[in-house]
Motif scaffolding. Structure first.
Motif, PDB file in Angstrom:
ATOM      1  N   GLN A   1      31.004 -21.758  78.691  1.00 33.04           N
ATOM      2  CA  GLN A   1      31.592 -20.472  79.059  1.00 33.04           C
ATOM      3  C   GLN A   1      30.492 -19.416  79.134  1.00 33.04           C
ATOM      4  O   GLN A   1      30.218 -18.678  78.197  1.00 33.04           O
ATOM      5  N   ALA A   2      29.818 -19.393  80.268  1.00 37.64           N
ATOM      6  CA  ALA A   2      28.793 -18.401  80.595  1.00 37.64           C
ATOM      7  C   ALA A   2      27.611 -18.418  79.643  1.00 37.64           C
ATOM      8  O   ALA A   2      26.935 -17.409  79.454  1.00 37.64           O
ATOM      9  N   GLY A   3      27.351 -19.580  79.033  1.00 40.66           N
ATOM     10  CA  GLY A   3      26.194 -19.678  78.168  1.00 40.66           C
ATOM     11  C   GLY A   3      26.381 -19.019  76.815  1.00 40.66           C
ATOM     12  O   GLY A   3      25.419 -18.846  76.059  1.00 40.66           O
ATOM     13  N   SER A   4      27.609 -18.642  76.491  1.00 36.66           N
ATOM     14  CA  SER A   4      27.890 -18.029  75.205  1.00 36.66           C
ATOM     15  C   SER A   4      27.903 -19.093  74.120  1.00 36.66           C
ATOM     16  O   SER A   4      27.685 -20.277  74.370  1.00 36.66           O
ATOM     17  N   THR A   5      28.185 -18.677  72.909  1.00 40.55           N
ATOM     18  CA  THR A   5      28.282 -19.639  71.815  1.00 40.55           C
ATOM     19  C   THR A   5      29.692 -20.175  71.685  1.00 40.55           C
ATOM     20  O   THR A   5      30.042 -20.799  70.679  1.00 40.55           O
ATOM     21  N   LEU A   6      30.517 -19.956  72.705  1.00 39.27           N
ATOM     22  CA  LEU A   6      31.917 -20.354  72.647  1.00 39.27           C
ATOM     23  C   LEU A   6      32.179 -21.595  73.493  1.00 39.27           C
ATOM     24  O   LEU A   6      31.824 -21.632  74.674  1.00 39.27           O
ATOM     25  N   PRO A   7      32.830 -22.609  72.921  1.00 38.77           N
ATOM     26  CA  PRO A   7      33.254 -23.755  73.728  1.00 38.77           C
ATOM     27  C   PRO A   7      34.474 -23.389  74.562  1.00 38.77           C
ATOM     28  O   PRO A   7      35.096 -22.347  74.345  1.00 38.77           O
ATOM     29  N   VAL A   8      34.832 -24.252  75.507  1.00 41.82           N
ATOM     30  CA  VAL A   8      35.996 -23.996  76.341  1.00 41.82           C
ATOM     31  C   VAL A   8      36.668 -25.315  76.685  1.00 41.82           C
ATOM     32  O   VAL A   8      35.998 -26.321  76.929  1.00 41.82           O
ATOM     33  N   SER A   9      37.990 -25.311  76.672  1.00 48.35           N
ATOM     34  CA  SER A   9      38.743 -26.521  77.014  1.00 48.35           C
ATOM     35  C   SER A   9      38.824 -26.681  78.530  1.00 48.35           C
ATOM     36  O   SER A   9      38.616 -25.732  79.295  1.00 48.35           O
ATOM     37  N   ALA A  10      39.181 -27.889  78.933  1.00 50.14           N
ATOM     38  CA  ALA A  10      39.325 -28.177  80.367  1.00 50.14           C
ATOM     39  C   ALA A  10      40.383 -27.286  81.006  1.00 50.14           C
ATOM     40  O   ALA A  10      40.162 -26.705  82.075  1.00 50.14           O
ATOM     41  N   ALA A  11      41.546 -27.170  80.354  1.00 46.40           N
ATOM     42  CA  ALA A  11      42.636 -26.385  80.937  1.00 46.40           C
ATOM     43  C   ALA A  11      42.269 -24.923  81.065  1.00 46.40           C
ATOM     44  O   ALA A  11      42.586 -24.270  82.067  1.00 46.40           O
ATOM     45  N   THR A  12      41.608 -24.384  80.056  1.00 42.77           N
ATOM     46  CA  THR A  12      41.215 -22.973  80.108  1.00 42.77           C
ATOM     47  C   THR A  12      40.150 -22.748  81.167  1.00 42.77           C
ATOM     48  O   THR A  12      40.202 -21.761  81.905  1.00 42.77           O
ATOM     49  N   TYR A  13      39.188 -23.663  81.267  1.00 41.30           N
ATOM     50  CA  TYR A  13      38.144 -23.494  82.267  1.00 41.30           C
ATOM     51  C   TYR A  13      38.730 -23.426  83.667  1.00 41.30           C
ATOM     52  O   TYR A  13      38.377 -22.554  84.472  1.00 41.30           O
ATOM     53  N   VAL A  14      39.633 -24.335  83.966  1.00 45.67           N
ATOM     54  CA  VAL A  14      40.260 -24.334  85.293  1.00 45.67           C
ATOM     55  C   VAL A  14      41.111 -23.085  85.480  1.00 45.67           C
ATOM     56  O   VAL A  14      41.067 -22.436  86.538  1.00 45.67           O
ATOM     57  N   ASN A  15      41.893 -22.720  84.474  1.00 51.80           N
ATOM     58  CA  ASN A  15      42.740 -21.529  84.577  1.00 51.80           C
ATOM     59  C   ASN A  15      41.917 -20.277  84.845  1.00 51.80           C
ATOM     60  O   ASN A  15      42.296 -19.435  85.671  1.00 51.80           O
ATOM     61  N   PHE A  16      40.800 -20.136  84.162  1.00 51.30           N
ATOM     62  CA  PHE A  16      39.965 -18.944  84.326  1.00 51.30           C
ATOM     63  C   PHE A  16      39.164 -18.967  85.622  1.00 51.30           C
ATOM     64  O   PHE A  16      39.108 -17.965  86.344  1.00 51.30           O
ATOM     65  N   PHE A  17      38.512 -20.099  85.902  1.00 47.90           N
ATOM     66  CA  PHE A  17      37.389 -20.078  86.831  1.00 47.90           C
ATOM     67  C   PHE A  17      37.574 -20.820  88.143  1.00 47.90           C
ATOM     68  O   PHE A  17      36.665 -20.839  88.964  1.00 47.90           O
ATOM     69  N   ILE A  18      38.744 -21.399  88.380  1.00 50.87           N
ATOM     70  CA  ILE A  18      38.955 -21.981  89.697  1.00 50.87           C
ATOM     71  C   ILE A  18      39.064 -20.857  90.721  1.00 50.87           C
ATOM     72  O   ILE A  18      39.648 -19.804  90.443  1.00 50.87           O
ATOM     73  N   PRO A  19      38.462 -21.000  91.893  1.00 54.20           N
ATOM     74  CA  PRO A  19      38.554 -19.939  92.895  1.00 54.20           C
ATOM     75  C   PRO A  19      40.006 -19.560  93.189  1.00 54.20           C
ATOM     76  O   PRO A  19      40.868 -20.432  93.328  1.00 54.20           O
ATOM     77  N   GLY A  20      40.265 -18.269  93.254  1.00 50.70           N
ATOM     78  CA  GLY A  20      41.608 -17.786  93.520  1.00 50.70           C
ATOM     79  C   GLY A  20      42.473 -17.625  92.283  1.00 50.70           C
ATOM     80  O   GLY A  20      43.648 -17.260  92.396  1.00 50.70           O
ATOM     81  N   SER A  21      41.916 -17.868  91.099  1.00 42.85           N
ATOM     82  CA  SER A  21      42.682 -17.701  89.866  1.00 42.85           C
ATOM     83  C   SER A  21      43.100 -16.243  89.676  1.00 42.85           C
ATOM     84  O   SER A  21      42.519 -15.329  90.279  1.00 42.85           O
ATOM     85  N   GLU A  22      44.117 -16.040  88.844  1.00 38.78           N
ATOM     86  CA  GLU A  22      44.546 -14.672  88.550  1.00 38.78           C
ATOM     87  C   GLU A  22      43.398 -13.861  87.961  1.00 38.78           C
ATOM     88  O   GLU A  22      43.220 -12.686  88.294  1.00 38.78           O
ATOM     89  N   LEU A  23      42.623 -14.468  87.074  1.00 40.20           N
ATOM     90  CA  LEU A  23      41.475 -13.764  86.502  1.00 40.20           C
ATOM     91  C   LEU A  23      40.475 -13.372  87.581  1.00 40.20           C
ATOM     92  O   LEU A  23      39.951 -12.251  87.581  1.00 40.20           O
ATOM     93  N   SER A  24      40.225 -14.269  88.521  1.00 41.13           N
ATOM     94  CA  SER A  24      39.226 -13.992  89.557  1.00 41.13           C
ATOM     95  C   SER A  24      39.595 -12.792  90.406  1.00 41.13           C
ATOM     96  O   SER A  24      38.721 -12.123  90.965  1.00 41.13           O
ATOM     97  N   ASN A  25      40.893 -12.505  90.504  1.00 42.59           N
ATOM     98  CA  ASN A  25      41.359 -11.410  91.364  1.00 42.59           C
ATOM     99  C   ASN A  25      41.672 -10.121  90.614  1.00 42.59           C
ATOM    100  O   ASN A  25      42.099  -9.153  91.233  1.00 42.59           O
ATOM    101  N   THR A  26      41.451 -10.099  89.304  1.00 42.97           N
ATOM    102  CA  THR A  26      41.889  -8.944  88.529  1.00 42.97           C
ATOM    103  C   THR A  26      40.928  -7.770  88.610  1.00 42.97           C
ATOM    104  O   THR A  26      41.331  -6.640  88.886  1.00 42.97           O
TER     105      THR A  26
END
Length: 291
Positions: free
Chosen positions: A184-209
Protein backbone atom coordinates in the motif's frame (compact mmCIF):
# COMPACT_ATOMS: atom_id res chain seq x y z
CA UNK A 1 -16.31 21.18 29.51
CA UNK A 2 -16.44 17.40 29.54
CA UNK A 3 -14.39 14.79 27.67
CA UNK A 4 -16.38 11.54 27.64
CA UNK A 5 -15.40 8.54 25.55
CA UNK A 6 -18.53 7.51 23.66
CA UNK A 7 -19.36 4.57 21.43
CA UNK A 8 -21.71 3.63 18.60
CA UNK A 9 -22.53 0.51 16.62
CA UNK A 10 -22.85 0.63 12.85
CA UNK A 11 -25.73 -0.87 10.91
CA UNK A 12 -23.50 -3.84 10.04
CA UNK A 13 -22.48 -4.45 13.64
CA UNK A 14 -19.12 -2.75 14.19
CA UNK A 15 -18.46 -1.02 17.52
CA UNK A 16 -16.60 2.29 17.31
CA UNK A 17 -15.35 4.61 20.03
CA UNK A 18 -14.83 8.34 19.94
CA UNK A 19 -14.07 11.31 22.15
CA UNK A 20 -16.85 13.88 22.52
CA UNK A 21 -15.93 17.27 23.93
CA UNK A 22 -18.76 19.72 24.63
CA UNK A 23 -18.72 23.28 25.97
CA UNK A 24 -20.77 24.12 29.01
CA UNK A 25 -23.56 25.46 26.83
CA UNK A 26 -23.32 23.65 23.47
CA UNK A 27 -24.58 25.22 20.27
CA UNK A 28 -26.58 23.19 17.77
CA UNK A 29 -23.45 22.57 15.66
CA UNK A 30 -20.87 19.82 16.12
CA UNK A 31 -17.61 19.05 14.32
CA UNK A 32 -17.18 15.35 13.52
CA UNK A 33 -13.61 14.33 12.66
CA UNK A 34 -12.68 11.34 10.45
CA UNK A 35 -9.09 10.12 10.82
CA UNK A 36 -6.76 8.90 8.10
CA UNK A 37 -5.46 5.43 7.27
CA UNK A 38 -5.13 3.21 10.38
CA UNK A 39 -5.60 6.24 12.62
CA UNK A 40 -7.77 6.77 15.66
CA UNK A 41 -9.56 9.46 17.66
CA UNK A 42 -6.43 9.96 19.79
CA UNK A 43 -3.54 9.41 17.36
CA UNK A 44 -2.77 12.84 15.89
CA UNK A 45 -1.09 15.62 17.81
CA UNK A 46 -3.52 18.24 16.48
CA UNK A 47 -6.59 16.91 18.33
CA UNK A 48 -5.97 18.95 21.48
CA UNK A 49 -5.58 22.28 19.67
CA UNK A 50 -8.51 21.67 17.35
CA UNK A 51 -10.76 20.59 20.21
CA UNK A 52 -9.89 23.57 22.38
CA UNK A 53 -10.40 25.96 19.47
CA UNK A 54 -13.81 24.47 18.67
CA UNK A 55 -14.89 24.78 22.31
CA UNK A 56 -13.81 28.43 22.38
CA UNK A 57 -16.26 29.03 19.51
CA UNK A 58 -19.08 27.28 21.36
CA UNK A 59 -18.87 24.20 19.13
CA UNK A 60 -18.70 20.59 20.22
CA UNK A 61 -15.93 18.38 18.83
CA UNK A 62 -16.27 14.65 18.20
CA UNK A 63 -13.13 12.75 17.21
CA UNK A 64 -14.14 9.33 15.91
CA UNK A 65 -12.86 5.90 15.03
CA UNK A 66 -14.04 4.05 11.94
CA UNK A 67 -13.51 0.69 10.29
CA UNK A 68 -10.12 1.90 9.06
CA UNK A 69 -8.81 2.11 12.64
CA UNK A 70 -6.16 -0.50 13.53
CA UNK A 71 -4.68 -2.80 10.88
CA UNK A 72 -6.22 -6.27 10.51
CA UNK A 73 -9.26 -7.45 12.43
CA UNK A 74 -10.62 -10.72 11.08
CA UNK A 75 -12.85 -12.40 13.63
CA UNK A 76 -15.61 -14.88 12.97
CA UNK A 77 -19.05 -13.29 13.25
CA UNK A 78 -17.82 -9.74 12.63
CA UNK A 79 -17.37 -7.66 9.50
CA UNK A 80 -13.67 -7.67 8.56
CA UNK A 81 -12.17 -4.30 9.40
CA UNK A 82 -8.93 -2.43 9.91
CA UNK A 83 -6.88 -0.55 7.34
CA UNK A 84 -5.90 -3.75 5.54
CA UNK A 85 -9.48 -4.96 5.20
CA UNK A 86 -11.83 -2.00 4.79
CA UNK A 87 -13.78 -1.12 1.66
CA UNK A 88 -13.92 2.54 0.79
CA UNK A 89 -17.68 2.76 0.20
CA UNK A 90 -18.35 1.56 3.75
CA UNK A 91 -17.22 4.95 5.03
CA UNK A 92 -20.83 5.98 4.41
CA UNK A 93 -22.00 3.57 7.12
CA UNK A 94 -19.33 4.78 9.53
CA UNK A 95 -20.14 8.46 9.14
CA UNK A 96 -23.87 7.67 9.18
CA UNK A 97 -23.69 6.24 12.67
CA UNK A 98 -21.70 9.15 14.08
CA UNK A 99 -24.12 11.68 12.59
CA UNK A 100 -27.02 9.66 14.00
CA UNK A 101 -25.31 9.83 17.40
CA UNK A 102 -24.99 13.61 17.10
CA UNK A 103 -28.61 14.02 16.05
CA UNK A 104 -29.72 11.88 19.00
CA UNK A 105 -28.00 14.35 21.31
CA UNK A 106 -29.90 17.28 19.85
CA UNK A 107 -27.38 18.61 17.36
CA UNK A 108 -28.89 19.92 14.15
CA UNK A 109 -25.85 20.89 12.10
CA UNK A 110 -22.69 18.92 11.38
CA UNK A 111 -19.32 20.10 10.15
CA UNK A 112 -17.45 17.13 8.67
CA UNK A 113 -13.68 17.26 9.09
CA UNK A 114 -11.27 14.70 7.69
CA UNK A 115 -7.52 14.16 7.71
CA UNK A 116 -5.55 12.48 4.90
CA UNK A 117 -7.55 9.44 3.70
CA UNK A 118 -10.35 10.88 5.81
CA UNK A 119 -10.59 13.85 3.44
CA UNK A 120 -11.66 11.51 0.65
CA UNK A 121 -14.23 9.88 2.93
CA UNK A 122 -15.64 13.30 3.86
CA UNK A 123 -15.93 14.41 0.23
CA UNK A 124 -17.59 11.11 -0.65
CA UNK A 125 -20.06 11.45 2.21
CA UNK A 126 -20.89 15.07 1.42
CA UNK A 127 -22.13 13.96 -2.00
CA UNK A 128 -23.54 10.49 -1.31
CA UNK A 129 -24.24 10.24 2.42
CA UNK A 130 -27.64 9.52 3.96
CA UNK A 131 -27.48 12.61 6.19
CA UNK A 132 -25.64 14.97 3.84
CA UNK A 133 -28.47 17.51 4.26
CA UNK A 134 -27.38 18.26 7.84
CA UNK A 135 -23.75 18.84 6.84
CA UNK A 136 -23.11 22.59 6.77
CA UNK A 137 -19.38 22.67 5.94
CA UNK A 138 -16.45 20.36 5.30
CA UNK A 139 -12.83 20.71 6.39
CA UNK A 140 -10.11 18.80 4.53
CA UNK A 141 -6.82 18.51 6.44
CA UNK A 142 -3.94 17.22 4.34
CA UNK A 143 -6.22 16.55 1.37
CA UNK A 144 -5.11 13.51 -0.59
CA UNK A 145 -5.47 11.53 -3.78
CA UNK A 146 -4.81 8.03 -2.45
CA UNK A 147 -5.31 6.38 -5.82
CA UNK A 148 -2.59 8.53 -7.34
CA UNK A 149 -0.24 7.92 -4.44
CA UNK A 150 -0.56 4.19 -5.08
CA UNK A 151 0.08 4.43 -8.83
CA UNK A 152 3.70 5.39 -8.24
CA UNK A 153 4.63 2.45 -6.07
CA UNK A 154 4.25 -0.74 -8.19
CA UNK A 155 6.63 0.64 -10.82
CA UNK A 156 9.10 1.71 -8.15
CA UNK A 157 8.93 -1.70 -6.48
CA UNK A 158 8.85 -3.45 -9.86
CA UNK A 159 5.88 -5.55 -8.81
CA UNK A 160 2.39 -6.07 -10.21
CA UNK A 161 0.08 -5.98 -7.22
CA UNK A 162 -3.24 -5.92 -9.02
CA UNK A 163 -2.52 -9.23 -10.72
CA UNK A 164 -1.68 -10.87 -7.38
CA UNK A 165 -4.76 -9.36 -5.69
CA UNK A 166 -7.13 -10.46 -8.42
CA UNK A 167 -5.60 -13.96 -8.44
CA UNK A 168 -6.20 -14.25 -4.71
CA UNK A 169 -9.82 -13.23 -5.25
CA UNK A 170 -10.20 -15.88 -7.94
CA UNK A 171 -8.75 -18.40 -5.48
CA UNK A 172 -11.36 -17.44 -2.86
CA UNK A 173 -8.86 -15.70 -0.58
CA UNK A 174 -10.13 -12.12 -0.32
CA UNK A 175 -8.64 -11.50 3.13
CA UNK A 176 -5.16 -12.82 2.41
CA UNK A 177 -2.49 -10.14 2.57
CA UNK A 178 -0.46 -9.35 -0.52
CA UNK A 179 3.05 -10.79 -0.42
CA UNK A 180 4.71 -7.39 -0.18
CA UNK A 181 3.70 -6.08 3.22
CA UNK A 182 4.43 -2.56 1.95
CA UNK A 183 2.17 -2.91 -1.08
CA UNK A 184 0.00 0.00 0.00
CA UNK A 185 2.11 2.82 -1.43
CA UNK A 186 5.27 1.65 0.28
CA UNK A 187 3.87 2.37 3.73
CA UNK A 188 4.35 0.11 6.72
CA UNK A 189 0.79 -1.13 6.27
CA UNK A 190 -0.14 -4.47 4.69
CA UNK A 191 -3.22 -4.76 2.49
CA UNK A 192 -5.60 -7.60 1.68
CA UNK A 193 -6.48 -8.69 -1.83
CA UNK A 194 -10.09 -7.51 -1.54
CA UNK A 195 -9.12 -4.09 -0.21
CA UNK A 196 -6.43 -3.60 -2.83
CA UNK A 197 -8.88 -4.26 -5.64
CA UNK A 198 -11.62 -2.18 -4.01
CA UNK A 199 -9.30 0.81 -3.60
CA UNK A 200 -7.06 0.68 -6.62
CA UNK A 201 -8.77 -0.93 -9.58
CA UNK A 202 -9.28 1.70 -12.30
CA UNK A 203 -12.70 3.30 -12.02
CA UNK A 204 -13.12 2.49 -8.31
CA UNK A 205 -15.19 4.81 -6.14
CA UNK A 206 -12.00 5.90 -4.39
CA UNK A 207 -10.31 6.69 -7.71
CA UNK A 208 -13.12 9.09 -8.61
CA UNK A 209 -13.54 10.84 -5.27
CA UNK A 210 -10.73 13.42 -5.20
CA UNK A 211 -8.72 12.79 -8.39
CA UNK A 212 -6.21 15.63 -8.03
CA UNK A 213 -3.86 13.72 -10.34
CA UNK A 214 -6.00 14.61 -13.36
CA UNK A 215 -5.66 18.36 -12.87
CA UNK A 216 -9.36 18.80 -13.70
CA UNK A 217 -12.88 17.49 -13.24
CA UNK A 218 -13.21 17.00 -9.50
CA UNK A 219 -16.79 16.01 -10.15
CA UNK A 220 -17.80 15.08 -6.61
CA UNK A 221 -16.21 18.19 -5.17
CA UNK A 222 -18.10 20.28 -7.72
CA UNK A 223 -21.41 18.92 -6.42
CA UNK A 224 -20.84 20.14 -2.86
CA UNK A 225 -22.89 23.26 -2.16
CA UNK A 226 -21.55 24.19 1.29
CA UNK A 227 -18.38 25.99 2.44
CA UNK A 228 -15.18 23.95 2.03
CA UNK A 229 -11.81 24.54 3.68
CA UNK A 230 -8.70 22.70 2.57
CA UNK A 231 -5.54 23.00 4.67
CA UNK A 232 -2.26 21.38 3.74
CA UNK A 233 1.38 21.51 4.78
CA UNK A 234 4.14 22.35 2.32
CA UNK A 235 5.70 18.88 2.64
CA UNK A 236 2.69 16.96 1.27
CA UNK A 237 3.08 16.59 -2.50
CA UNK A 238 3.42 12.81 -2.28
CA UNK A 239 -0.26 12.82 -1.25
CA UNK A 240 -1.51 15.29 -3.86
CA UNK A 241 0.53 13.76 -6.73
CA UNK A 242 0.60 17.13 -8.46
CA UNK A 243 2.44 20.14 -6.97
CA UNK A 244 0.71 21.36 -3.81
CA UNK A 245 0.01 24.84 -5.17
CA UNK A 246 -1.55 23.30 -8.28
CA UNK A 247 -3.75 21.09 -6.10
CA UNK A 248 -4.87 24.09 -4.06
CA UNK A 249 -5.67 26.11 -7.18
CA UNK A 250 -7.55 23.15 -8.66
CA UNK A 251 -9.78 22.76 -5.61
CA UNK A 252 -10.64 26.46 -5.62
CA UNK A 253 -11.32 26.51 -9.36
CA UNK A 254 -13.53 23.42 -9.23
CA UNK A 255 -15.76 24.73 -6.43
CA UNK A 256 -16.32 28.42 -5.74
CA UNK A 257 -17.36 27.55 -2.19
CA UNK A 258 -13.86 26.22 -1.52
CA UNK A 259 -10.86 27.98 -0.08
CA UNK A 260 -7.43 26.53 0.65
CA UNK A 261 -4.56 27.41 2.95
CA UNK A 262 -0.97 26.19 3.06
CA UNK A 263 0.95 25.97 6.33
CA UNK A 264 4.66 26.42 5.79
CA UNK A 265 7.28 24.09 7.24
CA UNK A 266 4.54 21.58 8.00
CA UNK A 267 4.35 17.86 7.42
CA UNK A 268 1.27 15.79 6.63
CA UNK A 269 0.23 15.57 10.29
CA UNK A 270 0.82 19.29 11.05
CA UNK A 271 3.22 18.33 13.82
CA UNK A 272 4.56 21.44 15.52
CA UNK A 273 1.98 23.55 13.66
CA UNK A 274 -1.13 22.55 15.62
CA UNK A 275 -1.84 26.05 16.96
CA UNK A 276 -1.53 27.60 13.50
CA UNK A 277 -3.80 24.92 12.07
CA UNK A 278 -6.44 25.59 14.72
CA UNK A 279 -6.29 29.33 14.00
CA UNK A 280 -6.83 28.78 10.26
CA UNK A 281 -9.86 26.59 10.94
CA UNK A 282 -11.30 29.00 13.50
CA UNK A 283 -10.99 31.90 11.07
CA UNK A 284 -12.81 29.92 8.38
CA UNK A 285 -15.60 28.91 10.74
CA UNK A 286 -16.16 32.46 11.99
CA UNK A 287 -16.21 33.92 8.46
CA UNK A 288 -18.07 31.23 6.53
CA UNK A 289 -20.09 29.06 8.91
CA UNK A 290 -20.97 30.72 12.20
CA UNK A 291 -21.88 34.21 10.99
Amino acid sequence: MTYPIVNVTTSDGLLFHGLLTEPEHPMETIIIHTHGTSGSFYWNSFYKSLTESAISLGLSYLATNNRGSSIYELEEGFVPHGAALEHFEDCLLDIDVWIEFALSRGYKKVILEGHSFGTEKVVYYATKGKYKSVVTAIILLGFSDSFATQTRYPEKAQKEYMYEAQQLLRDGKPYQLLTDLRAQAGSTLPVSAATYVNFFIPGSELSNTLPLRNGKKLLLLRDIQIPILGVIGDQNDEYTHIPIRDAMALIESENKQAETHQINNSNHGFEGKETELAAVIADFLKRRVLH
